[in-house]
Design an enzyme around this catalytic site. Structure first.
Site, PDB file in Angstrom:
ATOM      1  N   GLU A 103      -1.841  -1.979   2.145  1.00  8.62           N
ATOM      2  CA  GLU A 103      -1.612  -1.655   0.745  1.00  8.62           C
ATOM      3  C   GLU A 103      -0.111  -1.673   0.487  1.00  8.62           C
ATOM      4  OE1 GLU A 103      -2.238   1.949  -2.547  1.00  8.62           O
ATOM      5  OE2 GLU A 103      -3.125   2.122  -0.545  1.00  8.62           O
ATOM      6  N   ASN A 133      -1.630  -2.405  -6.398  1.00 11.70           N
ATOM      7  CA  ASN A 133      -2.103  -1.619  -7.527  1.00 11.70           C
ATOM      8  C   ASN A 133      -1.746  -2.331  -8.826  1.00 11.70           C
ATOM      9  OD1 ASN A 133      -3.066   1.128  -6.363  1.00 11.70           O
ATOM     10  ND2 ASN A 133      -1.147   0.715  -5.299  1.00 11.70           N
ATOM     11  N   GLU A 188      -6.053  -3.400  -6.888  1.00 14.56           N
ATOM     12  CA  GLU A 188      -6.660  -2.068  -6.897  1.00 14.56           C
ATOM     13  C   GLU A 188      -6.613  -1.475  -8.303  1.00 14.56           C
ATOM     14  OE1 GLU A 188      -5.316   0.656  -3.980  1.00 14.56           O
ATOM     15  OE2 GLU A 188      -5.644  -0.698  -2.286  1.00 14.56           O
ATOM     16  N   ASP A 208      -9.777   2.213  -6.628  1.00 16.96           N
ATOM     17  CA  ASP A 208      -9.008   3.179  -5.863  1.00 16.96           C
ATOM     18  C   ASP A 208      -9.422   4.603  -6.232  1.00 16.96           C
ATOM     19  OD1 ASP A 208      -7.105   4.026  -4.081  1.00 16.96           O
ATOM     20  OD2 ASP A 208      -5.413   3.782  -5.444  1.00 16.96           O
ATOM     21  N   GLU A 261      -9.336   6.701   2.562  1.00 15.13           N
ATOM     22  CA  GLU A 261      -7.894   6.931   2.489  1.00 15.13           C
ATOM     23  C   GLU A 261      -7.547   8.313   3.046  1.00 15.13           C
ATOM     24  OE1 GLU A 261      -5.903   4.866  -1.141  1.00 15.13           O
ATOM     25  OE2 GLU A 261      -7.615   5.973  -1.929  1.00 15.13           O
TER      26      GLU A 261
END
Length: 437
Positions: free
Chosen positions: A206, A264, A296, A326, A383
């Site tokens: 990420e 993101n 995401e 997410d 996560e």
């Protein structure tokens, strides 16, 4: 004399603090309540883990108490929200000055492991100067003021009386910081690995933004992101991030790494008609396979019924770009959007993982996410994995992928390449012991 806390446990919690507010309301006819929210503090816990996050929160708490050194009551409302009760009459001008003093003081960074964190705040204040004291109304007005501060476009301070609302402006300094950061290449992407929990091999990463400040060093970019949102520059920042991620993929491929990069994406980008053409142009320019990119979305974007968002997501999937949700489970109880949304990945919110061993409901929620992912034929990623015990439980539940501080914090491009070329040793990874470059 101001009390200095050595642990967060000695700071009055929400319930104890509300008792203190009630006591102040009985003793004083005039008082103000200030709720102080640390902006984007999840960046710290994501990068360094919850223990280091608590160290930063402790330093913030002690600094706040030193700032408001006179006769106050202080408490911790929630994880990253503190409260201050100020007895006596405080005009809107004085309260605004208190906020500006607070913001100016915290421009001095806090440091950990070679990284600097500048705390930024949303602050909501309620003042009472006459009439009977209503504890419930008083606290709810303060919470409403904090909510307003979070939602304001050009400010992060909101003041309410028990009846009226007043608003104040904020400086354009952050906008200038953002423009300078983009113009002078002060921004940098760090990469946090996504790991196959069975084999402990890295399968993806990420992308997380960092800001190389010219005087304060490496910073979390929360203030810059807030500025970008406030001054309608999220597209500019978002496209910089996308291009940097694609360049990062080229560098990884050059070292033999076949991974997927997650980026993101903001709501404003999904409403931008230039998104799809820009991604086509960038992937063509750098010769990158679009299937190696994953965008995401937060749940609030995913739950949107916007035809524009649905159209953009459909076009992105046709190009082969993957779509992830997410922080799954954090915001919405209505799961209909998951049924109707085509996606590749569900990312379980880290709060369920971090508290996995504390409450059987957390385990049930993660199990439910696995079942939903199986039905949707999409991957499920946990996560916030920080302990060996969490790793074992996730394996037992059947979660295949994870990311978190147990494996590695977010690290620079070259460090990520070196990490990916080694075996990950959970709990004692050499790279977890090294300072970030």
């Amino acid at each position: 004399m101001t009390v200095s806390h050595s642990t967060l446990a000695t700071i009055p919690n929400r319930y104890a603090f509300i008792d203190k507010i009630a006591s102040c309301g009985e003793r004083h006819t005039q008082l103000s309540l200030m709720l102080i929210d640390v902006v984007r503090f999840s960046d710290v816990t994501t990068s360094f883990g919850i223990e280091v996050g608590d160290q930063f929160l402790l330093e913030i708490a002690n600094r706040l108490q030193r700032l408001f050194h006179h006769n106050i009551e202080f408490g911790r409302i929630s994880g990253d929200v503190f409260g201050v009760v100020l007895p006596g009459i405080h005009s809107p001008v004085v309260l605004q000055q208190q906020f500006e003093y607070l913001a100016e003081h915290f421009k001095t960074p806090m440091y950990y492991d070679g990284h600097a964190f500048i705390a930024d705040f949303n602050v909501g204040v309620v003042s009472k100067s006459q009439g009977a004291f209503d504890l419930t109304l008083f606290v709810s007005r303060a919470e409403a003021a904090l909510k307003q501060a979070k939602e304001n476009k050009y400010e992060n301070f909101s003041l309410m009386s028990m009846h009226d609302k007043a608003e104040t402006g904020r400086s354009l300094a952050l906008k200038a910081d953002l423009q300078r950061a983009l113009a002078r290449n002060e921004l940098e992407l760090y990469y946090q690995p996504k790991v196959d929990l069975s084999t402990l091999t890295i399968v993806g990463a990420e992308c997380l933004l960092r800001w190389n400040h010219p005087t304060d060093g490496l910073l979390f970019p929360g203030p810059l992101i807030e500025a970008a949102e406030s001054y309608h520059m999220m597209n500019e920042l978002g496209y910089w991030t996308l291009e940097s991620a694609i360049r990062g993929l080229v560098g990884f491929e050059a070292h033999g790494l076949d991974i997927t990069l997650s980026v993101n994406i903001s709501p404003t980008q999904l409403y931008d008609t230039k998104l799809v053409p820009t991604l086509k142009r960038l992937t063509h320019r750098y010769g990158v396979n679009m299937k190696q990119l994953e965008l995401e979305l937060t749940e609030d974007i995913a739950v949107s019924n916007s035809l524009m968002v649905k159209k953009q997501l459909a076009e992105l999937r046709l190009l082969g770009i993957q779509v992830a949700v997410d922080d799954f489970g954090k915001g919405y109880s209505n799961l209909a959007y998951i049924r109707d949304l085509e996606l590749n990945t569900l990312k379980i919110d880290k709060t369920f993982v971090m508290e996995l061993t504390d409450n059987p409901v957390n385990k049930a929620i993660i199990e439910a996410a696995r079942i939903i992912g199986q039905a949707k034929e999409c991957e499920v990623i946990a996560e916030g994995v920080e302990t060996i015990e969490q790793l074992h439980l996730l394996r037992e539940i059947g979660i295949r992928y994870g990311q978190g501080y147990l494996f590695s914090k977010a690290i620079p491009h070259q460090s990520f390449i070196s990490l990916a070329q080694q075996d990950i040793i959970v709990g004692d990874s050499p790279y977890r012991q090294m300072k970030a470059v």
